[in-house]
Design an enzyme around this catalytic site. Structure first.
Site, mmCIF file in Angstrom:
data_model
loop_
_atom_site.group_PDB
_atom_site.id
_atom_site.type_symbol
_atom_site.label_atom_id
_atom_site.label_comp_id
_atom_site.label_asym_id
_atom_site.label_seq_id
_atom_site.Cartn_x
_atom_site.Cartn_y
_atom_site.Cartn_z
ATOM 1 N N GLU A 51 -7.401 2.908 0.599
ATOM 2 C CA GLU A 51 -6.340 2.512 -0.335
ATOM 3 C C GLU A 51 -6.634 3.040 -1.745
ATOM 4 O O GLU A 51 -6.708 2.286 -2.711
ATOM 5 C CB GLU A 51 -6.182 0.995 -0.300
ATOM 6 C CG GLU A 51 -5.827 0.529 1.108
ATOM 7 C CD GLU A 51 -5.469 -0.946 1.214
ATOM 8 O OE1 GLU A 51 -5.526 -1.653 0.201
ATOM 9 O OE2 GLU A 51 -5.133 -1.371 2.332
ATOM 10 N N HIS B 36 2.883 -12.193 11.702
ATOM 11 C CA HIS B 36 1.837 -11.633 10.856
ATOM 12 C C HIS B 36 0.484 -12.168 11.314
ATOM 13 O O HIS B 36 0.306 -13.382 11.414
ATOM 14 C CB HIS B 36 2.079 -12.020 9.384
ATOM 15 C CG HIS B 36 1.077 -11.403 8.450
ATOM 16 N ND1 HIS B 36 0.418 -12.120 7.487
ATOM 17 C CD2 HIS B 36 0.622 -10.136 8.353
ATOM 18 C CE1 HIS B 36 -0.400 -11.308 6.827
ATOM 19 N NE2 HIS B 36 -0.294 -10.107 7.327
ATOM 20 N N HIS B 37 -0.425 -11.269 11.629
ATOM 21 C CA HIS B 37 -1.775 -11.645 12.039
ATOM 22 C C HIS B 37 -2.776 -11.076 11.043
ATOM 23 O O HIS B 37 -3.316 -9.990 11.252
ATOM 24 C CB HIS B 37 -2.091 -11.116 13.439
ATOM 25 C CG HIS B 37 -1.267 -11.744 14.525
ATOM 26 N ND1 HIS B 37 -1.253 -11.251 15.810
ATOM 27 C CD2 HIS B 37 -0.448 -12.815 14.523
ATOM 28 C CE1 HIS B 37 -0.448 -12.010 16.561
ATOM 29 N NE2 HIS B 37 0.063 -12.962 15.790
ATOM 30 N N GLU B 38 -2.971 -11.771 9.944
ATOM 31 C CA GLU B 38 -4.042 -11.382 9.020
ATOM 32 C C GLU B 38 -5.338 -11.883 9.640
ATOM 33 O O GLU B 38 -5.503 -13.081 9.845
ATOM 34 C CB GLU B 38 -3.813 -12.009 7.642
ATOM 35 C CG GLU B 38 -4.961 -11.809 6.656
ATOM 36 C CD GLU B 38 -5.303 -10.335 6.435
ATOM 37 O OE1 GLU B 38 -4.476 -9.605 5.909
ATOM 38 O OE2 GLU B 38 -6.430 -9.918 6.822
ATOM 39 N N HIS C 17 -2.255 -3.029 9.160
ATOM 40 C CA HIS C 17 -2.696 -2.831 7.771
ATOM 41 C C HIS C 17 -4.230 -2.828 7.715
ATOM 42 O O HIS C 17 -4.880 -3.507 8.508
ATOM 43 C CB HIS C 17 -2.122 -3.917 6.866
ATOM 44 C CG HIS C 17 -0.722 -3.598 6.432
ATOM 45 N ND1 HIS C 17 -0.317 -3.612 5.135
ATOM 46 C CD2 HIS C 17 0.358 -3.200 7.159
ATOM 47 C CE1 HIS C 17 0.951 -3.259 5.062
ATOM 48 N NE2 HIS C 17 1.397 -3.016 6.277
ATOM 49 N N GLU C 18 -4.736 -2.068 6.793
ATOM 50 C CA GLU C 18 -6.185 -1.866 6.614
ATOM 51 C C GLU C 18 -6.904 -1.332 7.854
ATOM 52 O O GLU C 18 -8.073 -1.677 8.084
ATOM 53 C CB GLU C 18 -6.893 -3.146 6.129
ATOM 54 C CG GLU C 18 -6.473 -3.646 4.785
ATOM 55 C CD GLU C 18 -5.258 -4.552 4.841
ATOM 56 O OE1 GLU C 18 -5.108 -5.277 5.831
ATOM 57 O OE2 GLU C 18 -4.450 -4.510 3.906
ATOM 58 N N GLU D 255 -0.658 0.924 7.593
ATOM 59 C CA GLU D 255 -0.743 1.056 6.141
ATOM 60 C C GLU D 255 -1.755 2.192 5.906
ATOM 61 O O GLU D 255 -1.383 3.342 5.766
ATOM 62 C CB GLU D 255 -1.167 -0.256 5.505
ATOM 63 C CG GLU D 255 -1.148 -0.193 3.994
ATOM 64 C CD GLU D 255 -1.779 -1.422 3.381
ATOM 65 O OE1 GLU D 255 -1.244 -1.892 2.388
ATOM 66 O OE2 GLU D 255 -2.820 -1.900 3.871
ATOM 67 N N GLU E 83 2.256 -2.318 -2.661
ATOM 68 C CA GLU E 83 1.725 -3.587 -3.178
ATOM 69 C C GLU E 83 0.835 -3.394 -4.414
ATOM 70 O O GLU E 83 0.781 -4.256 -5.278
ATOM 71 C CB GLU E 83 0.959 -4.321 -2.083
ATOM 72 C CG GLU E 83 -0.249 -3.541 -1.572
ATOM 73 C CD GLU E 83 -0.872 -4.152 -0.310
ATOM 74 O OE1 GLU E 83 -0.125 -4.706 0.503
ATOM 75 O OE2 GLU E 83 -2.097 -4.056 -0.162
HETATM 76 C C1 NOJ Z 1 -2.923 -6.706 2.606
HETATM 77 C C2 NOJ Z 1 -1.689 -6.134 3.200
HETATM 78 O O1 NOJ Z 1 -1.595 -4.757 2.946
HETATM 79 C C3 NOJ Z 1 -0.510 -6.869 2.627
HETATM 80 O O2 NOJ Z 1 0.695 -6.273 3.063
HETATM 81 C C4 NOJ Z 1 -0.606 -8.317 2.995
HETATM 82 O O3 NOJ Z 1 0.437 -9.023 2.367
HETATM 83 C C5 NOJ Z 1 -1.934 -8.927 2.551
HETATM 84 N N1 NOJ Z 1 -3.018 -8.098 2.966
HETATM 85 C C6 NOJ Z 1 -2.141 -10.313 3.108
HETATM 86 O O4 NOJ Z 1 -2.339 -10.228 4.487
HETATM 87 CA CA CA Z 2 -3.459 -3.304 2.159
#
Ligand code: NOJ
Ligand code: CA
Length: 702
Positions: free
Chosen positions: A173, A412-414, A482-483, A501, A507
């Site tokens: 990033e 969403h799976h963070e 993402h990531e 991503e 963001e």
């Molecule tokens: C980073 C992600 O790129 C973003 O889209 C997300 O909102 C946050 N992490 C929280 O999970």
């Molecule tokens: Ca990110």
């Protein structure tokens, strides 16, 4: 001194040439503009060279490995070689074009090491570049290879201009740097600038894809394709000789880069070649080097889509992910947390209403599940539960509501990079999604990886991302990661893997120094070559002091450029990222986002210069309608574009969304001039792009 060096060099070249003659093989692309030669030197080390239209593109460069048990860098003997051609057309499930030609000549160059084990070096030579990989067949007495270093080199033929980001083990990033190869040095990334999770150990490391422009205007990209069971390929630069050497991301054991059971093939090392920047965007080399689709049966459940979401309001600080609204990402970064939990039933209904009214397919909801209280910046296992909503998120009510309104909620799976915990829950989480009518998931890997010692771009994680792609595919779920490690064309093999991503997204404009105006003019030539990006365009309220007078952050584009990004940043998954209320204030401008499709039959690059500008026209899948996006960096520019691509004999209604009077990304980002004109094939349109600006045009066949 200099003379002596040249003499020694000539002597070496001569000796090498004599020895190499016997083992030298060559292969050319179908039109013969790309040629590869490979041979062994007298130490038995393989070297290759690539030419493009007769000029050296990659000068003699070494191939090989360091491993724990075998010497795979010298002492090889040549066994045999085989060549054949290939020409085939295949159809992607979705994409920038409806058909792709896979046309190459290949050379398999067989080697035997000192102890009798076989290695093949496999080249596929296309008119737009070269793929090369190592193949390790089954071998008596050798079950496993522990790779400690890859030794592949890419000797550039000059001090090219390069667009690069640092060789970070944990993140991609980053803002791009533009320098000569001789000036590549990532020291400043560690000193003056930091992102949440980064690990930059060597300022001479860069990530792939790295894109370069030669003095004669030709472009060359070094990338990889089909990264499924190996550490990601970064490159170490030698500023003096302009040579790049492979540098694989280590595993938890710093001495070990990759462990593989035989038989196995490494990912492809891809060298893209083009006479100009546009050709780089048109290349399908990375996709072609990937395996065909592995998902079986009817794939009509895979649908390119546009979505909105409970998302930007958290990034601008109006709401939190955490239900208790006390401790979340924003407060953890030193900002005061908002007091509103974004993912509450009423708020999500508002987004569902909005999506349904304006024709969006999905509503992403972040912060819906328990675990956000203590997730950020810790190294904590078992953080999230992926089947347990917060008490103010009524999933039964919302599932029913979304269904009635004809939209789907996107899960969403963070994971907060607690990966084994996610793996334990994956199937339960996907069953839960199916039960509640969800068929898309956005995953996230913020923070340091658990198991400790592993990196986002190491082999262990690479395998994880692919496991998730395969498992979601099996469960008929579309994936947006993402990531993750940056993509390498695996969306051909797993077409449910819609986007990643894996770069610096929108963001960053909400809470950091942001993305400079040239950023979106670099991404398509670098990161996006490996696969679509979930960049999240469409911000109309570009100034963050609207939300909090103390904030200085801004989006570094005009609003018209935000529209153009839907065409220039290709993805089958595009978010309209701003708040519904900001769109409702400018419905005339919003119309473009409603109209623009996410799946195409044809793509034309009308002009392009890496880091400066690009103009692209795309034909909507199954129609005669065309959409055009043109963007520039911090320079205002005027273009004339000829609409040669339109269908002869048809009249089109064009709606042009262009930078309004005195627009400028910083001083005057908002004005968008909208005009309607009738156009036909061959007409010339004049585009006027403000500094940091753009133009977006829809052309509907009448
Ligand atoms: C980073 C992600 O790129 C973003 O889209 C997300 O909102 C946050 N992490 C929280 O999970
Ligand atoms: Ca990110």
């Amino acid at each position: 001194m200099k003379k002596q060096a040249i003499f020694l060099l000539l002597l070496w070249v001569h000796a090498y040439a004599l020895e190499a003659q016997k083992t030298m093989r060559s292969v050319s692309s179908p039109s013969k503009n790309v040629q590869v030669r490979i041979g062994l030197n007298k130490e038995g080390t393989p070297y290759y060279i690539v030419s493009y239209f007769g000029a050296t593109a990659i000068d003699w460069s070494k191939l090989g490995f360091n491993t724990k048990s075998l010497n795979l860098q010298s002492g090889f003997s040549f066994t045999k070689s085989a060549q054949k051609g290939h020409d085939e057309i295949w159809k992607p499930v979705w994409g920038e074009v409806d058909r792709i030609r896979d046309h190459y000549n290949e050379l398999i160059y067989g080697l035997k090491d000192r102890s009798g084990h076989l290695v093949n070096i496999h080249f596929k030579v296309y008119d737009d570049g070269v793929g090369l990989r190592y193949e390790f067949p089954k071998s008596e007495g050798l079950n496993e290879l522990v790779i400690t270093d890859e030794l592949t080199e890419f000797q550039m033929a000059g001090d090219h201009t390069a667009w690069w980001i640092p060789g970070d083990y944990d993140s991609n990033e980053h803002v791009y740097s533009t320098t000569k190869i001789s000036a590549i040095d990532a020291t400043w990334y560690n000193k003056e600038y930091a992102i949440a999770t980064q690990h930059i150990v060597d300022p001479k490391l860069v990530q792939t894809p790295i894109t370069m422009k030669m003095d004669n205007g030709h472009h060359i990209v070094i990338a990889e394709a089909g990264l499924t069971d190996f550490a990601a390929l970064h490159l170490r630069v030698d500023n003096t000789t302009h040579k790049f050497s492979a540098s694989l991301i280590p595993s938890a054991d710093p001495a070990v880069k990759s462990v593989n059971q035989l038989p196995f093939n490494t990912p492809w090392r891809a060298i893209l070649l083009s006479k100009d920047a546009a050709g780089i965007l048109e290349s399908k080399l990375i996709l072609n080097l990937n395996e065909p689709c592995k998902l079986e049966g009817d794939l009509s459940w895979i649908k390119p889509q546009k979505y909105v979401g409970v998302w930007w309001e958290m990034h601008v600080g109006l709401a939190t992910w955490d239900y208790e609204a006390t401790q979340d990402m924003m407060s953890a970064t030193g900002r005061k947390a908002a007091s509103k939990h974004g993912a509450n039933t009423e708020n999500v209904k508002r987004y569902i209403d909005f999506a349904s009214k304006y024709g969006f397919d999905g509503v992403l909801v972040e912060g819906w599940n328990v675990g956000w209280k203590d997730w950020f910046g810790k190294w904590k296992d078992e953080v999230f539960d992926f089947a347990k909503p917060y008490p103010d998120y009524d999933i039964d009510v919302l599932t029913k509501y979304a269904k009635e309104k004809g939209v789907r909620i996107i899960a969403h799976h963070e994971t907060s990079a607690a990966v084994p915990s996610y793996e334990r829950q994956m199937q339960t989480a996907y069953d839960y999604m199916r039960k509640y009518n969800m068929n898309s998931v956005k995953t996230g890997y913020v923070g340091k990886i658990i198991p400790k010692g592993e990196w986002h771009d190491g082999q262990w994680m690479v395998k994880h991302y692919v496991r998730v792609a395969a498992a979601t595919g099996k469960n008929k779920i579309m994936l947006d990661a993402h990531e993750p490690v940056r993509p390498s064309g695996l969306h051909r093999t797993y077409p449910n893997w819609m986007a990643c991503e894996a770069a610096r997204g929108q963001e960053f404009n909400a809470w950091s120094t942001g993305n400079p105006p040239e950023h979106e003019c670099i991404l398509p030539f670098t990161r996006i070559l490996g696969g679509p990006m979930d960049y999240t365009p469409g911000i109309f309220e570009t100034r963050m002091n609207t939300y909090d007078p103390a904030k200085k952050e801004v989006v570094h584009t005009t609003v018209a450029k935000q529209l153009a990004l839907y065409v220039t940043l290709y993805s089958p998954l595009q978010m309209a990222a701003d708040l519904p209320e900001n769109y409702e204030k400018r419905l005339d401008v919003f119309q473009f986002i409603r109209d623009v499709p996410v799946d195409w039959d044809q793509t034309k690059i009308l002009n392009a210069a890496v880091g400066d500008y690009m103009t692209v026209a795309r034909r909507q899948k199954g129609t005669h309608n065309w959409f055009l996006g043109s963007i520039t960096d911090e320079q205002a520019r005027n273009f004339s574009v000829r609409l040669d691509f339109l269908k002869a004999g048809k009249t089109y209604e064009a709606i042009i969304y262009e930078d309004g009077k005195d627009a400028h990304w910083e001083s005057n980002p908002y004005p968008v001039n909208i005009r309607k004109v009738k156009v036909k094939k061959g007409d010339v349109l004049k585009l006027q792009l403000a500094a940091g600006g753009g133009s977006a045009i829809s052309m509907k066949a009448l």
